[in-house]
Write an enzyme that holds these catalytic residues in place. Structure first.
Site, PDB file in Angstrom:
ATOM      1  N   CYS A  70     116.853  44.159  68.894  1.00  0.00           N
ATOM      2  CA  CYS A  70     118.102  44.162  68.131  1.00  0.00           C
ATOM      3  C   CYS A  70     119.072  43.173  68.761  1.00  0.00           C
ATOM      4  O   CYS A  70     118.936  42.810  69.926  1.00  0.00           O
ATOM      5  CB  CYS A  70     118.760  45.542  68.145  1.00  0.00           C
ATOM      6  SG  CYS A  70     117.858  46.816  67.265  1.00  0.00           S
ATOM      7  N   GLU A 119     127.490  48.360  61.572  1.00  0.00           N
ATOM      8  CA  GLU A 119     126.762  47.102  61.472  1.00  0.00           C
ATOM      9  C   GLU A 119     126.211  46.798  60.074  1.00  0.00           C
ATOM     10  O   GLU A 119     125.776  47.692  59.351  1.00  0.00           O
ATOM     11  CB  GLU A 119     125.625  47.087  62.497  1.00  0.00           C
ATOM     12  CG  GLU A 119     126.130  47.348  63.899  1.00  0.00           C
ATOM     13  CD  GLU A 119     125.233  46.831  64.994  1.00  0.00           C
ATOM     14  OE1 GLU A 119     124.024  46.664  64.740  1.00  0.00           O
ATOM     15  OE2 GLU A 119     125.732  46.601  66.110  1.00  0.00           O
TER      16      GLU A 119
END
Length: 203
Positions: A70, A119
């Site tokens: 990530c 996000e």
């Protein structure tokens, strides 16, 4: 702040349109600021996915299991470019072709550290050649694990607390992508298809 906490992320609206920038630390302090991110899944020749257990020193969700890698692209930087860079930094893998599998927008709060994730997450999928060797950075990754996608789904349902809160959502994007690829590879029939797969986008 650590050096990575001082890096800039790209703030976006709910459609992914850039709005400005903030540091990683600023974007993850409650209530959080929506920003662009990416989640990478790497698969092997058996369609198993590579999971990583996040290192103890992570400021958000340490020791939870997550997808392969990530991160956050710097403002104005292509998502795939940043993802490839992070794959090299976190697990020592390079030269992977990544495919866009959609976007997952989410909010999550870490009950231990108090940090939040808000996000606009681009899900990317790549395949690793047989025999690929990994060099995980211990400051990023505690362990690596190969699992099948059905096994991953079962794990998420039976023990959600051991996994990063975004993993279920990005796994759904992965499952939809693999289904669409499988459908596209079937022989063309003389009959028209009965349905068309929905293209995945942001929430």
């Amino acid at each position: 702040m650590t050096s990575r906490e001082a890096h800039l992320v790209e703030l976006v609206d709910n459609s992914g349109v850039p709005l400005g920038s903030a540091t990683v630390e600023e974007a993850h302090v409650a209530p959080g600021q929506l920003h662009r991110a990416f989640s990478v899944f790497l698969l092997d020749d058996q369609d198993r996915v590579l999971l990583q257990q996040r290192a103890t020193v992570k400021t958000r969700f340490p020791l939870r299991w997550g997808n392969t890698c990530c991160g956050h692209p710097a403002p104005g930087t292509p998502v795939a470019t940043s993802a490839l860079e992070r794959l090299g930094e976190e697990i020592g893998v390079g030269g992977v072709s990544l495919v866009d599998a959609g976007v997952y927008t989410y909010f999550a709060e870490d009950p231990v550290t108090g940090r939040v994730e808000r996000e606009y997450d681009h899900v990317l999928v790549g395949r690793l050649p047989v025999g690929t060797q990994f060099r995980p950075d211990p400051a990023e990754v505690a362990r690596l694990l190969w699992v099948s996608v059905p096994d991953l789904r079962e794990r998420l349902e039976s023990d959600p607390g051991s996994y990063a809160p975004w993993l279920s959502g990005v796994t759904a994007r992965l499952e939809a992508y693999l289904t669409s690829v499988s459908s596209d590879s079937r022989p063309v029939s003389a009959s028209p298809p009965v349905s068309v797969s929905e293209r995945l986008g942001g929430k």
